[in-house]
Design a protein around this motif. Structure first.
Motif, PDB file in Angstrom:
ATOM      1  N   LYS A  19       0.861  -1.373   0.024  1.00  0.00           N
ATOM      2  CA  LYS A  19      -0.050  -0.046  -0.228  1.00  0.00           C
ATOM      3  C   LYS A  19       0.957   1.079   0.168  1.00  0.00           C
ATOM      4  CE  LYS A  19      -2.567  -0.579   3.352  1.00  0.00           C
ATOM      5  NZ  LYS A  19      -4.004  -0.462   4.490  1.00  0.00           N
ATOM      6  N   ILE A  20       1.820   1.308   0.836  1.00  0.00           N
ATOM      7  CA  ILE A  20       2.781   2.510   0.659  1.00  0.00           C
ATOM      8  C   ILE A  20       3.529   2.801  -0.199  1.00  0.00           C
ATOM      9  CG2 ILE A  20       4.852   3.298   1.869  1.00  0.00           C
ATOM     10  CD1 ILE A  20       3.923   2.131   4.598  1.00  0.00           C
ATOM     11  N   VAL A  21       4.106   1.652  -1.112  1.00  0.00           N
ATOM     12  CA  VAL A  21       4.637   1.557  -2.314  1.00  0.00           C
ATOM     13  C   VAL A  21       3.641   2.287  -3.415  1.00  0.00           C
ATOM     14  CG1 VAL A  21       6.017   0.382  -4.225  1.00  0.00           C
ATOM     15  CG2 VAL A  21       6.838   0.287  -1.553  1.00  0.00           C
ATOM     16  N   LEU A  64       1.234  15.067   1.641  1.00  0.00           N
ATOM     17  CA  LEU A  64      -0.152  14.938   1.840  1.00  0.00           C
ATOM     18  C   LEU A  64      -0.318  13.700   2.656  1.00  0.00           C
ATOM     19  CD1 LEU A  64      -1.556  16.400  -1.423  1.00  0.00           C
ATOM     20  CD2 LEU A  64      -1.419  17.550   0.838  1.00  0.00           C
ATOM     21  N   ALA A  65       0.307  12.599   2.242  1.00  0.00           N
ATOM     22  CA  ALA A  65       0.081  11.264   2.849  1.00  0.00           C
ATOM     23  C   ALA A  65       0.945  10.846   4.159  1.00  0.00           C
ATOM     24  CB  ALA A  65       0.178  10.311   1.929  1.00  0.00           C
ATOM     25  N   LEU A  69       0.578   7.588   6.557  1.00  0.00           N
ATOM     26  CA  LEU A  69       1.945   6.745   6.413  1.00  0.00           C
ATOM     27  C   LEU A  69       2.330   6.435   7.880  1.00  0.00           C
ATOM     28  CD1 LEU A  69       3.793   7.917   3.468  1.00  0.00           C
ATOM     29  CD2 LEU A  69       2.366   6.057   3.520  1.00  0.00           C
ATOM     30  N   ILE A  70       2.493   7.424   8.512  1.00  0.00           N
ATOM     31  CA  ILE A  70       2.953   7.214  10.061  1.00  0.00           C
ATOM     32  C   ILE A  70       1.876   6.599  10.789  1.00  0.00           C
ATOM     33  CG2 ILE A  70       3.443   8.454  12.186  1.00  0.00           C
ATOM     34  CD1 ILE A  70       4.892  10.618  10.216  1.00  0.00           C
ATOM     35  N   GLN A  71       0.596   6.958  10.692  1.00  0.00           N
ATOM     36  CA  GLN A  71      -0.475   6.293  11.396  1.00  0.00           C
ATOM     37  C   GLN A  71      -0.451   4.677  11.143  1.00  0.00           C
ATOM     38  OE1 GLN A  71      -2.236   7.561  13.835  1.00  0.00           O
ATOM     39  NE2 GLN A  71      -3.013   5.500  14.318  1.00  0.00           N
ATOM     40  N   LEU A  76       0.845  -0.883  12.889  1.00  0.00           N
ATOM     41  CA  LEU A  76       1.295  -2.291  12.541  1.00  0.00           C
ATOM     42  C   LEU A  76       2.126  -2.479  13.653  1.00  0.00           C
ATOM     43  CD1 LEU A  76       1.674  -4.985  10.568  1.00  0.00           C
ATOM     44  CD2 LEU A  76       3.639  -3.400   9.664  1.00  0.00           C
ATOM     45  N   PHE A  77       2.924  -1.537  14.302  1.00  0.00           N
ATOM     46  CA  PHE A  77       3.977  -1.843  15.190  1.00  0.00           C
ATOM     47  C   PHE A  77       3.310  -2.170  16.667  1.00  0.00           C
ATOM     48  CE2 PHE A  77       7.086  -0.226  11.967  1.00  0.00           C
ATOM     49  CZ  PHE A  77       7.872  -1.237  12.224  1.00  0.00           C
TER      50      PHE A  77
END
Length: 88
Positions: A19-21, A64-65, A69-71, A76-77
């Motif tokens: 998703k990130i890529v 913008l994202a 992304l950090i959330q 996940l962690f």
């Protein structure tokens, strides 16, 4: 360690990486395609013309994202940290 738990963790991590890529690459790819079509229509053969717009679009996408992304990474962690008792 339960093999099902390991498979779930790996699946979640790979899906998040995908998703990130995709989020970071797709806008740049679309911008490059549009500029390539413009170059083909105008017969401009400069190879480096599409670099700056793609770079700017990618940087704007990151800006913008970045919160999302950090959330997602922190979620996940947190799930991984909470799964430590089940892993051990």
């Amino acid at each position: 360690m339960n093999p099902d738990l390991a498979a779930d963790i790996l699946r979640d991590a790979l899906f998040l990486a995908t998703k990130i890529v995709a989020l970071l690459l797709l806008p740049g790819l679309i911008t490059g395609l549009i500029i390539s079509i413009f170059q083909a229509a105008t017969q401009i053969t400069e190879q480096t013309l599409s670099f700056l717009p793609r770079l700017l679009v990618t940087l704007v996408t990151i800006a913008l994202a970045s919160h999302w992304l950090i959330q997602e990474l922190s979620d996940l962690f947190v799930r991984l940290y909470q799964a430590v008792p089940d892993i051990v």
